[in-house]
Design an enzyme around this catalytic site. Structure first.
Site, PDB file in Angstrom:
ATOM      1  N   CYS A  75       6.358  -3.618  -2.632  1.00  0.00           N
ATOM      2  CA  CYS A  75       6.016  -3.440  -1.216  1.00  0.00           C
ATOM      3  C   CYS A  75       5.684  -1.961  -1.018  1.00  0.00           C
ATOM      4  O   CYS A  75       5.637  -1.205  -1.988  1.00  0.00           O
ATOM      5  CB  CYS A  75       7.115  -3.946  -0.279  1.00  0.00           C
ATOM      6  SG  CYS A  75       8.680  -3.079  -0.346  1.00  0.00           S
ATOM      7  N   CYS A  89       1.543  -4.394  -0.019  1.00  0.00           N
ATOM      8  CA  CYS A  89       1.233  -3.049  -0.533  1.00  0.00           C
ATOM      9  C   CYS A  89      -0.263  -2.778  -0.441  1.00  0.00           C
ATOM     10  O   CYS A  89      -0.737  -1.742  -0.870  1.00  0.00           O
ATOM     11  CB  CYS A  89       1.759  -2.840  -1.952  1.00  0.00           C
ATOM     12  SG  CYS A  89       0.945  -3.787  -3.220  1.00  0.00           S
ATOM     13  N   CYS A 116      -2.033  -1.881  -4.889  1.00  0.00           N
ATOM     14  CA  CYS A 116      -1.522  -2.630  -6.041  1.00  0.00           C
ATOM     15  C   CYS A 116      -2.608  -2.774  -7.100  1.00  0.00           C
ATOM     16  O   CYS A 116      -3.639  -3.389  -6.848  1.00  0.00           O
ATOM     17  CB  CYS A 116      -1.064  -4.020  -5.613  1.00  0.00           C
ATOM     18  SG  CYS A 116       0.440  -3.997  -4.639  1.00  0.00           S
TER      19      CYS A 116
END
Length: 138
Positions: A11, A85, A89
């Site tokens: 996250c 995120c 990512c």
């Protein structure tokens, strides 16, 4: 997938959702799964409401600290579960990606964090059943 699958929870701040998910997976799967968590922009510390919510169900995550998401952590994981995120990512071929749409517990009190915790527990229980089909989920 390796004999011991590895799961990475990601996250933004690695202070709430991903830490709770990692705590549940460690508790439910024990050493059968390698558990990691990281954040694209790690916070200074774990969300105290997340720590309290997990303590209510007998899981201590107070010793964890937010960690920076690295390419290596993603590359060496079998399953990457993102929880907001965004574009931070990294994506690598051959890795199973899942995106769990979960409310961010940042800045929320324990009453608002409990339902997020319970949703995470349900999803982690399903993940354990998928990764370790021979073992009953608790």
């Amino acid at each position: 997938m390796a004999s011991r699958p590895s799961v990475l929870f990601v996250c933004i701040h690695n202070a709430g959702r991903s830490q709770m998910a990692a705590g549940f997976l460690r508790d439910l799967a024990g050493d059968a799964v390698e558990v990691r968590s990281a954040g694209s922009d790690p916070g200074p510390s774990i969300n105290p409401a997340a720590v309290e919510a997990m303590a209510e169900v007998g899981i201590d995550i107070s010793d964890q600290s937010p960690k920076l998401l690295t390419h290596e952590a993603v590359e060496t994981s079998d399953v990457v579960i993102t929880m907001g995120c965004g574009d931070a990512c990294p994506v690598f071929p051959g890795i199973s990606y899942r995106d769990w749409q979960l409310e961010d517990p940042a800045g929320k009190g324990i009453g608002a964090v409990r339902p997020i915790r319970d949703e995470i527990r349900t999803r982690v229980q399903s993940l354990v059943a998928e990764l370790l089909p021979a073992q009953p989920a608790s």
